[in-house]
Structure formats: C-alpha cells, structure tokens
Enzyme design. Structure first.
Site, PDB file in Angstrom:
ATOM      1  CE  LYS A   1      -2.313   3.174   2.528  1.00  0.00           C
ATOM      2  NZ  LYS A   1      -2.001   4.148   1.556  1.00  0.00           N
TER       3      LYS A   1
ATOM      4  CD  GLU B   1      12.754   1.038  10.015  1.00  0.00           C
ATOM      5  OE1 GLU B   1      13.173   1.965  10.744  1.00  0.00           O
ATOM      6  OE2 GLU B   1      13.341  -0.043   9.888  1.00  0.00           O
TER       7      GLU B   1
ATOM      8  CB  CYS C   1      12.652   9.271   8.633  1.00  0.00           C
ATOM      9  SG  CYS C   1      13.679   8.205   7.643  1.00  0.00           S
TER      10      CYS C   1
ATOM     11  CD  GLU D   1       9.430  13.212  11.682  1.00  0.00           C
ATOM     12  OE1 GLU D   1       8.255  12.794  11.743  1.00  0.00           O
ATOM     13  OE2 GLU D   1      10.354  12.551  11.196  1.00  0.00           O
TER      14      GLU D   1
HETATM   15  P1  NAD Z   1       1.786   8.576   7.430  1.00  0.00           P
HETATM   16  O1  NAD Z   1       1.972   7.832   8.698  1.00  0.00           O
HETATM   17  O2  NAD Z   1       0.729   9.591   7.340  1.00  0.00           O
HETATM   18  O3  NAD Z   1       1.502   7.542   6.234  1.00  0.00           O
HETATM   19  C1  NAD Z   1       2.344   6.455   5.950  1.00  0.00           C
HETATM   20  C2  NAD Z   1       1.533   5.377   5.273  1.00  0.00           C
HETATM   21  O4  NAD Z   1       0.641   4.799   6.227  1.00  0.00           O
HETATM   22  C3  NAD Z   1       0.650   5.872   4.137  1.00  0.00           C
HETATM   23  O5  NAD Z   1       0.633   4.891   3.124  1.00  0.00           O
HETATM   24  C4  NAD Z   1      -0.709   5.991   4.803  1.00  0.00           C
HETATM   25  O6  NAD Z   1      -1.785   5.912   3.924  1.00  0.00           O
HETATM   26  C5  NAD Z   1      -0.678   4.822   5.748  1.00  0.00           C
HETATM   27  N1  NAD Z   1      -1.548   4.935   6.906  1.00  0.00           N
HETATM   28  C6  NAD Z   1      -1.928   6.064   7.553  1.00  0.00           C
HETATM   29  N2  NAD Z   1      -2.717   5.729   8.612  1.00  0.00           N
HETATM   30  C7  NAD Z   1      -2.805   4.387   8.626  1.00  0.00           C
HETATM   31  C8  NAD Z   1      -3.475   3.451   9.478  1.00  0.00           C
HETATM   32  N3  NAD Z   1      -4.202   3.845  10.527  1.00  0.00           N
HETATM   33  N4  NAD Z   1      -3.344   2.142   9.216  1.00  0.00           N
HETATM   34  C9  NAD Z   1      -2.592   1.731   8.177  1.00  0.00           C
HETATM   35  N5  NAD Z   1      -1.973   2.553   7.330  1.00  0.00           N
HETATM   36  C10 NAD Z   1      -2.069   3.875   7.557  1.00  0.00           C
HETATM   37  O7  NAD Z   1       3.224   9.150   7.105  1.00  0.00           O
HETATM   38  P2  NAD Z   1       3.621  10.100   5.898  1.00  0.00           P
HETATM   39  O8  NAD Z   1       3.139  11.463   6.232  1.00  0.00           O
HETATM   40  O9  NAD Z   1       3.256   9.481   4.605  1.00  0.00           O
HETATM   41  O10 NAD Z   1       5.219  10.056   6.000  1.00  0.00           O
HETATM   42  C11 NAD Z   1       5.952  10.891   6.797  1.00  0.00           C
HETATM   43  C12 NAD Z   1       6.366  10.189   8.066  1.00  0.00           C
HETATM   44  O11 NAD Z   1       7.088   9.008   7.771  1.00  0.00           O
HETATM   45  C13 NAD Z   1       7.291  11.034   8.899  1.00  0.00           C
HETATM   46  O12 NAD Z   1       6.905  11.014  10.255  1.00  0.00           O
HETATM   47  C14 NAD Z   1       8.639  10.366   8.741  1.00  0.00           C
HETATM   48  O13 NAD Z   1       9.529  10.538   9.783  1.00  0.00           O
HETATM   49  C15 NAD Z   1       8.257   8.944   8.562  1.00  0.00           C
HETATM   50  N6  NAD Z   1       9.325   8.239   7.834  1.00  0.00           N
HETATM   51  C16 NAD Z   1      10.077   7.332   8.524  1.00  0.00           C
HETATM   52  C17 NAD Z   1      11.115   6.673   7.888  1.00  0.00           C
HETATM   53  C18 NAD Z   1      11.957   5.682   8.610  1.00  0.00           C
HETATM   54  O14 NAD Z   1      12.538   4.831   7.958  1.00  0.00           O
HETATM   55  N7  NAD Z   1      12.049   5.715   9.916  1.00  0.00           N
HETATM   56  C19 NAD Z   1      11.356   6.923   6.545  1.00  0.00           C
HETATM   57  C20 NAD Z   1      10.570   7.849   5.889  1.00  0.00           C
HETATM   58  C21 NAD Z   1       9.533   8.485   6.541  1.00  0.00           C
END
Ligand code: NAD
Length: 494
Positions: free
Chosen positions: A177, A252, A286, A387
C-alpha cells in the site's frame, strides 16, 4: 485534457478499484493534479489478500526453491536498473523531490534485490547436538505468509524496496500500500513483476487512504506481518491493530536527529554536513539532522558560514538537475511546516534565515518554503522536540561533550545522529553513547543495503537492510525425529 488513469495490481491482473472511484495525485512543483489513482477500499484489500494467500499456499511460488526465488529477485533488480530514469521522473512528478536525489535512489534500489536475492538461499537451519538420546533435532526457517508493506511519500520506491526485497527473498507474498500522495511509481514498478517472472498474486498493490485501505490491510486476519514506514501516530495505530491480531510488525517512524559539531571539526565539511542533514530533500526525510548542536566556542562563526552557504541554495524545479531545494510534497505538510515556523518564533527562537513561504512570484502555485534556520533554540522548545519534516533547522549551542550527549539524547526519538570531530577518541565515545539506530561520523545521510537501519525509542521497532533483516520475515521451526527403537514412557515429558 484528461489525466492519465492508473490501475491497481491484484492477482496478476490490472484493475480499477472495486468501487470504480479514483482520486487525483498532484505535482507539488506545479501545484496541480497530474494523474488519477484508484481509490480502493476494504473490498479491494480482501481481494488482494486472498490473491496473496492463494499464491503463498497453492501457486508455483509455494514450491519454488530459494535459489529460484533469488533469481527472480535479481531479474527484478535488472529491470529496475533498466527503468531507473523513468521511475525517478515519476517520483519527482509525484513528490517534488529533486531528480538528482530520486535518480540516485532508483539507480541504487536494484542493489537491495541483488543482495537479498543472493541471500535467499543462504538462510540455513541447524542440526542441534541435542541433549537427549534417541532423537534427531533440526531447525528450519520458514516464511510467515502474507506481508503488508505500507509506505510513506518521501522516498516511495526505496522504502518499499527495503520491505519487499527481504520479504520475497524469505518466500512470503506481499500486498503493497503506497502513500495516497505518491502511488504512481509503485504502480509503474508493478509492471516489472510480471516481466521478471513472478507468479501472479505474489506481489499485489492496492492504493488509497490510510483509513480505507491501510487499516483493513493491517487488521485482515490473513495478513501475518505488517512492515510499516510512516508517522508516529499512524505507527501507533498500526501497532495497536496488529497487536489485536497478534501479528509481527516492523515500524520505521519519525526522528529529531541531532547533528553535533565539535570545535575540532573540519568546519567546511561540517557546514556541508549540516546542510545535507536538513535542506537535502527539503528536510522531508526521517533522518533529517533537524537539531544542529554546535559547540559554543565556534557557534557564531559556524552559524555565519552555514547561513551564507544555505542562502546560495538554488530553489526551483525539482526536475532540473541543478536545483538544490525543491517544493514540499503535500499541502498539509506545507501548512504544518509554516505552523512550526510560527511556533519557533513564538517560543522566542531567532530566525537567522528564511522563515516563511517562498516568493509566489518566482515559484507560482508550487508548495515552496524558504530554507529556515532558527538560532537561540533551547532543547525543551517544541521546534527542538517535535518532528517538522521540512526545511527548518534548530541550532542549539553546547559547552562540552557531556552537555552535547545530554541534549542529543534528550528526545523521544532515536533514529540517527551525526558527529563532526577529528578526534578518534571522541568519535568512538560519541558513537557509543548516542541513543540512536545509526550514527554517522564526519558524514551524514549514508545508507546501504548491507547496513541495518532502524530506530531506538519512539523511532521504531525492528531493522531494515543488512543480513539480519531477512529474519524479520521468517519464523523458526524445530523438527524432532525419533531414532529410538523403543517408545519411552508416554506419561513423562521427553
Ligand atoms: P503517514 O503515517 O501519514 O503515512 C504512511 C503510510 O501509512 C501511508 O501509506 C498511509 O496511507 C498509511 N496509513 C496512515 N494511517 C494508517 C493506518 N491507521 N493504518 C494503516 N496505514 C495507515 O506518514 P507520511 O506522512 O506518509 O510520511 C511521513 C512520516 O514518515 C514522517 O513522520 C517520517 O519521519 C516517517 N518516515 C520514517 C522513515 C523511517 O525509515 N524511519 C522513513 C521515511 C519516513
């Protein structure tokens, strides 16, 4: 003009969402819609999981040897390499990150398929020198079943690959997804599975929103493991839902990484390291070094040099190879960053550079924010603890090593840290005492398929990349075979 319309991949077939609905995906540079993405729901999730389950239990994948799986992964790597440029262009269109950055990523992505493809048939069980007479015991590593791979928008194919390569090498099947903001590159990548020779249903892709697609996927009883990269709040929700189903998870999550400059650092290198930590990828990473800790004795000179350098960063079209700072990816992210800049001001931090949206006359409708540097930041301020995920740097002075360590570790997160020093003693001591999953010394933002990546504390659970990552997708079985000629007393534990 009608927009190109994508389809999702379920059981080897390209289809519209079950409801027929679509949503628009946007070009952050132009600030306009450029394609239509299927808006899936739980019906699509059910179909995708059923296809993945079937492929896991009955399809040719189920009886393939690990060596054959490895060969398919390496073929997939070759196909990604051949298509790296077009995949990178799609990512730039969808998330607005620089072509130089995205091309660097898509050209590097094949290495994960080569590495885990090679590892697939090197996962060995053991024969144990068991402490009982008349019995033979050995172990096997087996796949888990259907894996859900949920990814964010900032590095779509790279972060997907970190999950997909070890999951497939281990023999699982996968439902992907992608983020609702950047689904296109995963759907184009999906065309390569069939070309590589993966049987239908081994990899499936569903697109849509977290609530409508992500949640049903995580809670689906036939999903054995969830590999998630994203924000902390979504990560918590995923963890809670997965716990109810007693599923394995890899998380992550976010970071507020300290990038620490000592007075014995090579100043020019450290300035570049600070820039790379926060303004590369417009801070939407991140591992952003969003807290810059600078030793007080060099603080003013360092900040002057940093501001002078950052001021020259060329903002503009992310598809132009000379651009250094592009737009932010989504309107909610744009608003969130501007809100945090206002918070920083209200907390009493001083704006040394930037501090607002970029000039509309120059950047049109794109979502541009000026590279922003706050000085006079105290580590208790919100701009030092939360963040921001944008081009906003908080500079915090420190006196000595002990204070640097105390400030650096005074955070809920623990994803990464940077240290700039010429002292080997200091480098080793700091890398030991910093509570973070990755520590870089005299460099920043380096990753490899060989090196484990993941968070301490609230930055996540589990590791991606590196040899051990394959075990995140395997479970161990212990097999006992009696070699005794007599059946022992059945009423006692053997
Ligand atoms: P997000 O959590 O909003 O979304 C990430 C994914 O999860 C999307 O595909 C979203 O549709 C899905 N999602 C959202 N709510 C969900 C739920 N309740 N159940 C299942 N899936 C769900 O994050 P974002 O805004 O897309 O990305 C930014 C975040 O990602 C930042 O906080 C960043 O730090 C983190 N990030 C972490 C890493 C790492 O490796 N640690 C790498 C990149 C980004």
């Amino acid at each position: 003009m009608s927009l190109p319309r994508y389809q999702v991949l379920i059981g080897g077939e390209w289809r519209d969402a079950a409801s027929g609905a679509v949503f628009e995906t946007h070009d952050p540079y132009a600030g306009k819609a450029w394609a239509l993405i299927p808006e899936c729901n739980d019906q699509d999730v059910d179909r995708a999981v059923a296809a993945a389950k079937d492929a896991f239990e009955r399809g040719p994948w189920a009886t393939m040897t690990a060596t054959q799986r490895g060969a398919l992964l390496r073929k997939l790597g070759d196909l990604v390499a051949a298509n790296a440029e077009s995949l990178a262009r799609t990512e730039v269109r969808d998330n607005g990150k620089l072509i130089s950055e995205m091309l660097g990523q898509t050209r590097y992505v094949p290495q994960w398929y080569y590495y885990f493809g090679g590892l697939a048939d090197k996962v060995e069980g053991g024969v144990l020198p068991i402490d009982k007479a008349g019995v033979f015991n050995f172990t096997r590593w087996e796949p888990l079943g259907v894996v859900a791979a949920i990814v964010p928008w900032n590095s779509p194919l790279l972060l997907l690959t970190w999950k997909l390569a070890p999951a497939l090498a281990a023999g699982n099947t996968v439902v992907i997804k992608p983020s609702e903001f950047t689904s296109a590159s995963a759907l184009e990548f999906g065309r390569l599975f069939e070309q590589a020779g993966f049987p239908p249903g081994v990899v499936n892709i569903v697109t849509g929103y977290g609530k409508e697609v992500g949640e049903p996927l995580v809670t689906h009883p036939d999903v054995a493991k969830v590999a998630f990269t994203g924000g902390e709040l979504s990560g918590q929700r995923v963890y809670e839902s997965a716990a109810r189903g007693l599923k394995r998870v890899t998380l992550e999550l976010g970071g507020k990484s300290p990038n620490i400059v000592f007075d014995d650092a090579v100043m020019e290198d450290a300035v570049k390291g600070a820039i790379s930590g926060i303004f590369a990828a417009t801070g939407q990473t991140c591992i952003a070094g969003s807290r810059l800790l600078v030793q007080r004795s060099i603080h003013n000179e360092f900040v002057d040099r940093l501001v002078t350098f950052a001021r020259t960063a060329k903002m503009g079209d992310p598809a132009d190879p000379d651009t250094q700072v592009g737009p932010v990816t989504t309107p909610p992210q744009y608003r969130k960053i501007l809100d945090y800049i206002a918070v920083g001001r209200s907390e009493g931090a001083q704006v040394a550079l930037g501090g607002g949206p970029a000039d509309k006359a120059r950047f049109g409708d794109g979502w541009f924010i000026e590279p922003t540097i706050f000085t006079g930041v105290n580590n208790r301020m919100r701009i030092a603890q939360e963040e921001i995920f944008g081009p906003v740097l908080s500079v915090i002075p420190f006196e000595d090593e002990e204070e640097a360590i105390a400030i650096a570790n005074d955070t809920a997160y623990g994803l990464a840290a940077g240290v700039w020093t010429q002292s080997i003693r200091r480098a080793l001591m700091m890398s030991e005492r910093l509570r973070a999953g990755t520590v870089w010394v005299n460099t920043y933002r380096a990753v490899s398929f060989m090196s484990p990546f993941g968070g301490y504390k609230r930055s996540g659970l589990g590791r991606e990349s590196g040899q051990e990552a394959i075990y995140e997708y395997l479970q161990q079985k212990s097999v006992w075979i009696s070699t005794a000629t007599e059946v022992p007393n059945p009423f006692v534990l053997r």
